[in-house]
Design an enzyme around this catalytic site. Structure first.
Site, PDB file in Angstrom:
ATOM      1  N   ASP A  15       1.384 -15.686 -19.483  1.00  0.00           N
ATOM      2  CA  ASP A  15       1.487 -16.459 -20.726  1.00  0.00           C
ATOM      3  C   ASP A  15       1.191 -15.591 -21.942  1.00  0.00           C
ATOM      4  OD1 ASP A  15      -1.290 -16.358 -19.898  1.00  0.00           O
ATOM      5  OD2 ASP A  15      -1.746 -17.861 -21.440  1.00  0.00           O
ATOM      6  N   GLU A  64      -3.842 -17.763 -19.099  1.00  0.00           N
ATOM      7  CA  GLU A  64      -5.059 -16.973 -19.368  1.00  0.00           C
ATOM      8  C   GLU A  64      -5.511 -17.179 -20.803  1.00  0.00           C
ATOM      9  OE1 GLU A  64      -7.531 -13.513 -20.585  1.00  0.00           O
ATOM     10  OE2 GLU A  64      -5.679 -14.232 -21.469  1.00  0.00           O
TER      11      GLU A  64
HETATM   12 ZN   LIG Z   1      -4.336 -10.858 -22.317  1.00  0.00          ZN
END
Ligand SMILES: [Zn+2]
Length: 414
Positions: free
Chosen positions: A83, A178
């Site tokens: 992401d 994340e």
């Molecule tokens: Zn990162």
């Protein structure tokens, strides 16, 4: 030999960066955005294509794969997140390569006012002659963390093509979400089944990080008393006034992100919304030490109690929730993964640098859950904004570090 990985890394980063995979904090689903599946499925196919084993996309949105060992040794995990940050436009990323960077200002085709200058960013000045990748000016690049993916893919493809290289079994995990702190979910440590692991999610060449913030989040709920303003005398309790009292009572010239650095922690008010009847304030608390983090939570509670005391008819509630903990607490009891990375760096003539991360990584949570996971450089710079850039040659250094690590891990420790 010097340019062995450059072209592959460049091609991979550009291919991955072009795919929008921004995570979405507001979403409750996992992965948080459907679009992350586009790159996850591509990576699944690519891993099968290069001959990785046990390739699968889990129901919680992680691509897992095995690179079978050619010798015995600990199972080593290699992680990167798919992401990109929700803070800046990540749609329609148009990466471009500045070949043989000349050391001057870098301008952007889609944002003429934007300048990336080596005076302002001295690390760029060190990259004269290298190949620099940026976006076009209106989006982030997403080298955070597609550089990590490109590095891992390039390294493991090399290992699969060279069975004569000794290395233990490697486990790959490409994680979603994340950037919104939801990359590591409960089943991941068991499914990854690694003795220790590395995230390739760091910045300047040499960075081998094993300290992150310890982090809590806080939510303050303020219930006032609502009544028609024409009939309010002596009755109304306005939650807005109480919310602003809390904000102004909290430290502002100290203990905020904008007034702290290095090992200092902070309390950061991130959101406030509501109306005269009820208000909510959201905050994040950060520190490198557990005790100091607890003290910040206590301070927040005391401020709420003090403001509550000024207006007993209101209801003020402050809830603090743990997010992640400094990975140093676990890694300092077993420094092997860190030592191995440092040894690999030194072998390649790279000076290892360990600076505490003013943030968290997937590794912070994974370490707490039992898989020690330091963080390794990729070369990414100015992340989460339009000035994001990376040097292809820095990525090649990280790739070589990954390969050297794998070779060193195969050797018995003494
Ligand atoms: Zn990162």
């Amino acid at each position: 030999m010097v340019h062995l990985f450059d072209q592959e890394l460049e091609d991979r980063l550009i291919r991955y960066a072009t795919i929008d995979s921004q995570s979405d904090e507001a979403s409750k689903s996992s992965p948080s955005s459907e679009i992350q599946l586009d790159i996850l499925r591509l990576l699944e196919d690519e891993l099968v294509g290069i001959g990785a084993k046990d390739v699968r996309l889990t129901e919680y949105g992680v691509v897992l794969a095995t690179i079978p060992g050619t010798v015995d040794g600990p199972t080593v995990g290699l992680l990167a997140h798919v992401d990109t940050a929700p803070q800046f436009n990540a749609t329609d990323v148009k990466p471009r390569v500045i070949r043989g960077y000349n050391g001057g200002d870098i301008t952007f085709p889609d944002a003429p006012e934007l300048v990336l200058s080596p005076e302002e960013y001295p690390y760029l000045a060190e990259k004269v002659g290298q190949d620099i990748i940026t976006a076009s000016g209106t989006t982030l690049l997403g080298a955070d963390d597609k550089a990590g993916i490109a590095i891992i893919m390039t390294a493991v493809r090399h290992l699969l093509n060279h069975p004569e290289i000794s290395h233990p079994t490697l486990r790959i995990a490409f994680t979603p979400d994340e950037e919104i702190g939801r990359g590591v979910t409960e089943p991941l440590p068991g499914d990854l089944a690694a003795d220790f692991a590395y995230t390739f999610d760091g910045a300047a060449v040499g960075e081998i990080e094993y300290e992150s913030f310890s982090a809590d989040s806080a939510e303050i709920n303020i219930m006032g008393i609502s009544i028609h303003p024409g009939l309010a005398k002596g009755k109304m309790v306005n939650a807005l006034h109480l919310a602003s009292k809390i904000i102004t009572t909290l430290p502002q010239a100290t203990m905020t992100p904008e007034s702290t650095e290095k090992r200092e922690g902070f309390i950061h008010a991130t959101q406030m919304h509501g109306d005269a009847a009820a208000m909510t304030i959201k905050l994040i608390l950060r520190d490198f030490e557990r005790e100091a983090l607890t003290a910040k939570g206590d301070l927040l509670q005391q401020v709420c109690l003090a403001v509550q005391a000024t207006e007993p008819r209101a209801k003020i509630k402050c809830t603090i929730r743990p997010q992640y903990r400094n990975m140093r607490y676990w890694l300092e009891t077993d420094m092997r993964p860190v030592d191995l990375a440092r040894e690999a760096a030194i072998k390649l003539g790279i000076e290892p640098v360990s600076v505490p991360i003013r943030g968290g990584t997937d590794g912070s949570i994974l370490t707490e859950m039992g898989i020690p996971t330091p963080n390794i450089f990729t070369g990414m710079q100015n992340i989460h904004g339009p000035l994001e850039w990376i040097s292809v040659q820095d990525m090649a250094k990280a790739t070589k570090l990954c390969l050297t690590l794998a070779e060193l891990a195969a050797k018995p420790t003494n």
